[in-house]
Design a protein around this motif. Structure first.
Motif, PDB file in Angstrom:
ATOM      1  N   ASP A  84     -88.850  -0.006 -22.510  1.00 30.63           N
ATOM      2  CA  ASP A  84     -88.635  -0.781 -23.746  1.00 30.63           C
ATOM      3  C   ASP A  84     -89.837  -0.791 -24.687  1.00 30.63           C
ATOM      4  OD1 ASP A  84     -86.386  -2.531 -24.939  1.00 30.63           O
ATOM      5  OD2 ASP A  84     -88.246  -3.588 -25.411  1.00 30.63           O
ATOM      6  N   ARG A  85     -91.050  -1.024 -24.144  1.00 31.44           N
ATOM      7  CA  ARG A  85     -92.253  -1.056 -24.985  1.00 31.44           C
ATOM      8  C   ARG A  85     -93.133   0.143 -24.656  1.00 31.44           C
ATOM      9  NH1 ARG A  85     -93.901  -7.413 -24.068  1.00 31.44           N
ATOM     10  NH2 ARG A  85     -92.226  -8.303 -25.317  1.00 31.44           N
ATOM     11  N   LEU A  86     -93.602   0.814 -25.695  1.00 34.52           N
ATOM     12  CA  LEU A  86     -94.450   1.985 -25.464  1.00 34.52           C
ATOM     13  C   LEU A  86     -95.822   1.534 -24.943  1.00 34.52           C
ATOM     14  CD1 LEU A  86     -94.506   5.054 -25.752  1.00 34.52           C
ATOM     15  CD2 LEU A  86     -95.422   4.757 -28.045  1.00 34.52           C
ATOM     16  N   ILE A  87     -96.380   2.300 -24.005  1.00 31.42           N
ATOM     17  CA  ILE A  87     -97.736   2.013 -23.520  1.00 31.42           C
ATOM     18  C   ILE A  87     -98.667   2.986 -24.243  1.00 31.42           C
ATOM     19  CG2 ILE A  87     -99.225   1.804 -21.508  1.00 31.42           C
ATOM     20  CD1 ILE A  87     -96.679   1.425 -19.833  1.00 31.42           C
ATOM     21  N   ASN A 138    -102.229   4.902 -25.778  1.00 30.40           N
ATOM     22  CA  ASN A 138    -103.508   5.534 -25.447  1.00 30.40           C
ATOM     23  C   ASN A 138    -103.646   5.940 -23.991  1.00 30.40           C
ATOM     24  OD1 ASN A 138    -104.422   5.167 -28.134  1.00 30.40           O
ATOM     25  ND2 ASN A 138    -104.721   3.003 -27.637  1.00 30.40           N
ATOM     26  N   THR A 139    -102.616   6.519 -23.433  1.00 28.01           N
ATOM     27  CA  THR A 139    -102.706   7.014 -22.066  1.00 28.01           C
ATOM     28  C   THR A 139    -101.821   8.239 -21.911  1.00 28.01           C
ATOM     29  OG1 THR A 139    -102.286   6.509 -19.744  1.00 28.01           O
ATOM     30  CG2 THR A 139    -100.901   5.384 -21.341  1.00 28.01           C
ATOM     31  N   LYS A 140    -102.287   9.143 -21.066  1.00 26.91           N
ATOM     32  CA  LYS A 140    -101.452  10.303 -20.757  1.00 26.91           C
ATOM     33  C   LYS A 140    -100.624  10.015 -19.508  1.00 26.91           C
ATOM     34  CE  LYS A 140    -103.703  14.413 -22.630  1.00 26.91           C
ATOM     35  NZ  LYS A 140    -104.350  14.049 -23.794  1.00 26.91           N
ATOM     36  N   ALA A 141    -100.840   8.837 -18.916  1.00 30.26           N
ATOM     37  CA  ALA A 141    -100.196   8.546 -17.627  1.00 30.26           C
ATOM     38  C   ALA A 141     -98.681   8.412 -17.739  1.00 30.26           C
ATOM     39  CB  ALA A 141    -100.776   7.272 -17.026  1.00 30.26           C
ATOM     40  N   ILE A 142     -98.180   7.987 -18.902  1.00 27.88           N
ATOM     41  CA  ILE A 142     -96.729   7.784 -18.941  1.00 27.88           C
ATOM     42  C   ILE A 142     -95.992   9.106 -19.190  1.00 27.88           C
ATOM     43  CG2 ILE A 142     -96.560   5.336 -19.466  1.00 27.88           C
ATOM     44  CD1 ILE A 142     -96.205   6.082 -22.373  1.00 27.88           C
ATOM     45  N   THR A 143     -94.935   9.257 -18.430  1.00 21.99           N
ATOM     46  CA  THR A 143     -94.184  10.505 -18.518  1.00 21.99           C
ATOM     47  C   THR A 143     -92.997  10.376 -19.468  1.00 21.99           C
ATOM     48  OG1 THR A 143     -93.207   9.742 -16.478  1.00 21.99           O
ATOM     49  CG2 THR A 143     -94.796  11.517 -16.289  1.00 21.99           C
ATOM     50  N   TYR A 144     -92.369   9.215 -19.494  1.00 20.63           N
ATOM     51  CA  TYR A 144     -91.183   9.022 -20.333  1.00 20.63           C
ATOM     52  C   TYR A 144     -91.208   7.619 -20.934  1.00 20.63           C
ATOM     53  CZ  TYR A 144     -89.259  13.238 -18.278  1.00 20.63           C
ATOM     54  OH  TYR A 144     -89.075  14.526 -17.900  1.00 20.63           O
ATOM     55  N   TYR A 145     -90.447   7.489 -22.025  1.00 18.64           N
ATOM     56  CA  TYR A 145     -90.279   6.181 -22.665  1.00 18.64           C
ATOM     57  C   TYR A 145     -88.783   5.945 -22.856  1.00 18.64           C
ATOM     58  CZ  TYR A 145     -90.571   2.658 -26.435  1.00 18.64           C
ATOM     59  OH  TYR A 145     -90.440   1.531 -27.205  1.00 18.64           O
ATOM     60  N   ILE A 146     -88.298   4.816 -22.341  1.00 18.02           N
ATOM     61  CA  ILE A 146     -86.878   4.469 -22.499  1.00 18.02           C
ATOM     62  C   ILE A 146     -86.801   3.212 -23.351  1.00 18.02           C
ATOM     63  CG2 ILE A 146     -84.686   4.025 -21.295  1.00 18.02           C
ATOM     64  CD1 ILE A 146     -86.179   6.435 -20.069  1.00 18.02           C
ATOM     65  N   SER A 147     -86.081   3.268 -24.451  1.00 20.47           N
ATOM     66  CA  SER A 147     -86.020   2.084 -25.309  1.00 20.47           C
ATOM     67  C   SER A 147     -84.818   2.182 -26.236  1.00 20.47           C
ATOM     68  CB  SER A 147     -87.298   1.993 -26.152  1.00 20.47           C
ATOM     69  OG  SER A 147     -87.389   0.744 -26.789  1.00 20.47           O
ATOM     70  N   PHE A 148     -84.629   1.146 -27.026  1.00 21.19           N
ATOM     71  CA  PHE A 148     -83.720   1.260 -28.164  1.00 21.19           C
ATOM     72  C   PHE A 148     -84.533   1.821 -29.328  1.00 21.19           C
ATOM     73  CE2 PHE A 148     -81.031  -1.211 -25.554  1.00 21.19           C
ATOM     74  CZ  PHE A 148     -79.756  -0.975 -26.016  1.00 21.19           C
ATOM     75  N   ASP A 149     -83.839   2.309 -30.332  1.00 17.30           N
ATOM     76  CA  ASP A 149     -84.510   2.830 -31.514  1.00 17.30           C
ATOM     77  C   ASP A 149     -85.095   1.634 -32.285  1.00 17.30           C
ATOM     78  OD1 ASP A 149     -85.148   3.759 -34.035  1.00 17.30           O
ATOM     79  OD2 ASP A 149     -83.558   5.265 -34.033  1.00 17.30           O
ATOM     80  N   ALA A 203     -92.606  -2.555 -18.491  1.00 18.43           N
ATOM     81  CA  ALA A 203     -92.474  -3.097 -19.845  1.00 18.43           C
ATOM     82  C   ALA A 203     -93.762  -3.882 -20.084  1.00 18.43           C
ATOM     83  CB  ALA A 203     -91.248  -3.999 -19.952  1.00 18.43           C
ATOM     84  N   ALA A 204     -94.650  -3.336 -20.895  1.00 20.52           N
ATOM     85  CA  ALA A 204     -96.014  -3.863 -20.991  1.00 20.52           C
ATOM     86  C   ALA A 204     -96.085  -5.204 -21.717  1.00 20.52           C
ATOM     87  CB  ALA A 204     -96.887  -2.852 -21.724  1.00 20.52           C
ATOM     88  N   VAL A 205     -96.948  -6.081 -21.225  1.00 19.71           N
ATOM     89  CA  VAL A 205     -97.265  -7.300 -21.985  1.00 19.71           C
ATOM     90  C   VAL A 205     -98.090  -6.879 -23.206  1.00 19.71           C
ATOM     91  CG1 VAL A 205     -98.605  -9.452 -21.974  1.00 19.71           C
ATOM     92  CG2 VAL A 205     -97.275  -8.805 -19.955  1.00 19.71           C
ATOM     93  N   SER A 261     -91.024  11.129 -32.180  1.00 21.24           N
ATOM     94  CA  SER A 261     -91.230   9.859 -32.885  1.00 21.24           C
ATOM     95  C   SER A 261     -92.284   8.970 -32.249  1.00 21.24           C
ATOM     96  CB  SER A 261     -89.921   9.082 -32.955  1.00 21.24           C
ATOM     97  OG  SER A 261     -88.941   9.862 -33.571  1.00 21.24           O
ATOM     98  N   TYR A 262     -92.486   9.104 -30.953  1.00 23.66           N
ATOM     99  CA  TYR A 262     -93.382   8.173 -30.270  1.00 23.66           C
ATOM    100  C   TYR A 262     -94.667   8.853 -29.813  1.00 23.66           C
ATOM    101  CZ  TYR A 262     -89.924   4.594 -30.750  1.00 23.66           C
ATOM    102  OH  TYR A 262     -89.067   3.679 -31.290  1.00 23.66           O
TER     103      TYR A 262
END
Ligand code: BGC
Length: 377
Positions: A119-122, A124-135, A94-96, A327-328
């Motif tokens: 929770d928070r999108l990271i 400008n990177t291709k490194a993240i594979t998934y994003y888990i958050s609320f809408d 969860a990025a600062v 969406s993201y």
């Protein structure tokens, strides 16, 4: 229905955390390490997230390295680099600052360590594979719609005065909360039914550094001193509970009007629930972090097993969640996302929180408190 979802969710968590893993599974998991990087231990919600995530992984046999970075992006960079150096099989972050993790994430990619944005999108990177958050847009929409309905904007002529207190501009979520809420209130601002006397109408104008209560309080006190010495304030669109707390503090002693403005929030922090019960805050958008943690755990577990989670995963999750690949966009790619559904809480439905099993009514029966870990077992 909600009650049922909550009960089933807890079962899924327990299942994921304990009895469902066979001994063999746990033994092979124990050779794997998960790094969990939370922004700060200062806010109630990240402690709760950190604790649930750590418990889930440990109970399934994984090793866990958990860090909190005091809302300091440089420190979080170092924390992630430290974990990578020690050796890790998956990172949940969860990025600062969603834009400031380039170096450790490049390193993670180089080492083939999958990264899940929590929770928070990271950005400008291709490194993240998934994003888990609320809408996140929906959270903002719920806040905006609450103000619209509480002031009955569609049936009264106003004008009403409103101020906006947004979150930290380094957090991609903060902009989405603003956009969602602004979408709802914009037509009333344009027609003049809602007025923003401070003139602070953009996300940038209204951002609160570090999401801190003290900064929200300071900013609001200034606004009161300058624009509300004789004007009535009808509503404050606060992005979350820590900022709502600051606004409530600023109101006491600094606001001259004798009305209680409508105040929104998000998270369902204990101090804010008390304010809702006492009539000092109107609502909060509750995001059950245990559900969010359980989805993150299930997705991560599959990645660690060499699988590629897709939309089909949600059929096996007893949580209200949507799989979304459109969406993201983080600047480098569209990120596969699992988005949970937030709930509006007011003083009339706080029982929803108690039904999750994470909270209970206190001895007086008036306020809500967290169920301690010991009592949960
Ligand atoms: C989270 C909110 C939280 C805020 C401040 C956001 O990214 O989604 O739940 O209140 O950060 O920590």
């Amino acid at each position: 229905m909600k009650k049922m979802i909550a009960a089933v969710t807890s079962m899924v968590m327990l299942c994921g955390m304990t009895s469902c893993g066979t001994k063999d599974e746990k033994d092979s998991n124990s050779k794997k390490t998960v790094g969990i990087c939370m922004p700060t231990a200062e806010l109630e919600r990240w402690n709760t997230d950190g604790e649930y995530l750590k418990n889930s992984f440990e109970k399934a046999g994984y090793e866990v390295k958990l860090t909190f970075s005091n809302n300091d992006a440089t420190r979080q960079n170092n924390d992630v680099l430290g974990i990578l150096n020690e050796g890790v099989d998956l990172l949940l972050i969860a990025a600062v600052d969603g834009n400031a993790l380039a170096k450790p994430l490049d390193e993670a990619m180089g080492k083939g360590v999958p990264v899940v944005a929590y929770d928070r999108l990271i950005m400008n990177t291709k490194a993240i594979t998934y994003y888990i958050s609320f809408d996140n847009l929906e959270v903002g929409k719920l806040q905006g719609a609450y103000i619209r309905d509480a002031l009955d904007l569609d049936h009264t002529s106003g004008p009403y005065n409103i101020e906006i207190v947004s979150g930290d501009s380094a957090d991609n979520n903060a902009r989405m909360f603003f956009d969602g809420a602004y979408d709802v209130i914009q037509p009333y601002i344009e027609s003049g039914k809602l007025r923003i006397l401070s003139g602070n109408t953009t996300f940038e104008d209204t951002a609160t550094k570090g999401w801190l209560t003290s900064n929200a309080e300071k900013d609001m006190k200034k606004t009161f001193g300058k624009y509300y010495t004789s004007e009535k304030l009808d509503a404050v669109l606060c992005a979350n509970d820590s900022t709502a707390l600051g606004v409530t503090k600023a109101l006491a002693g600094n606001y001259k009007g004798n009305n209680q403005p409508v105040i929104t929030g998000q998270d369902g922090d204990i101090d804010n629930l008390k304010n809702i019960i006492d009539g000092k805050q109107s609502m909060t958008v509750f995001k059950n972090v245990r559900d969010e943690a359980s989805v993150a755990f299930e997705v991560s577990k599959r990645i660690l097993n060499g699988e590629t989670p897709t939309g089909r995963l949600i059929d096996s999750l007893a949580v209200d969640v949507r799989y979304d690949t459109e969406s993201y966009q983080n600047g480098a790619k569209y990120v596969q996302s699992y988005l949970l559904v937030p709930t509006v809480l007011t003083k009339d439905n706080l029982q929803v929180m108690v039904n999750t099993g994470m909270y209970k009514w206190d001895d007086s029966g008036k306020y809500i408190e967290a169920v301690t870990k010991a009592a949960e077992k």
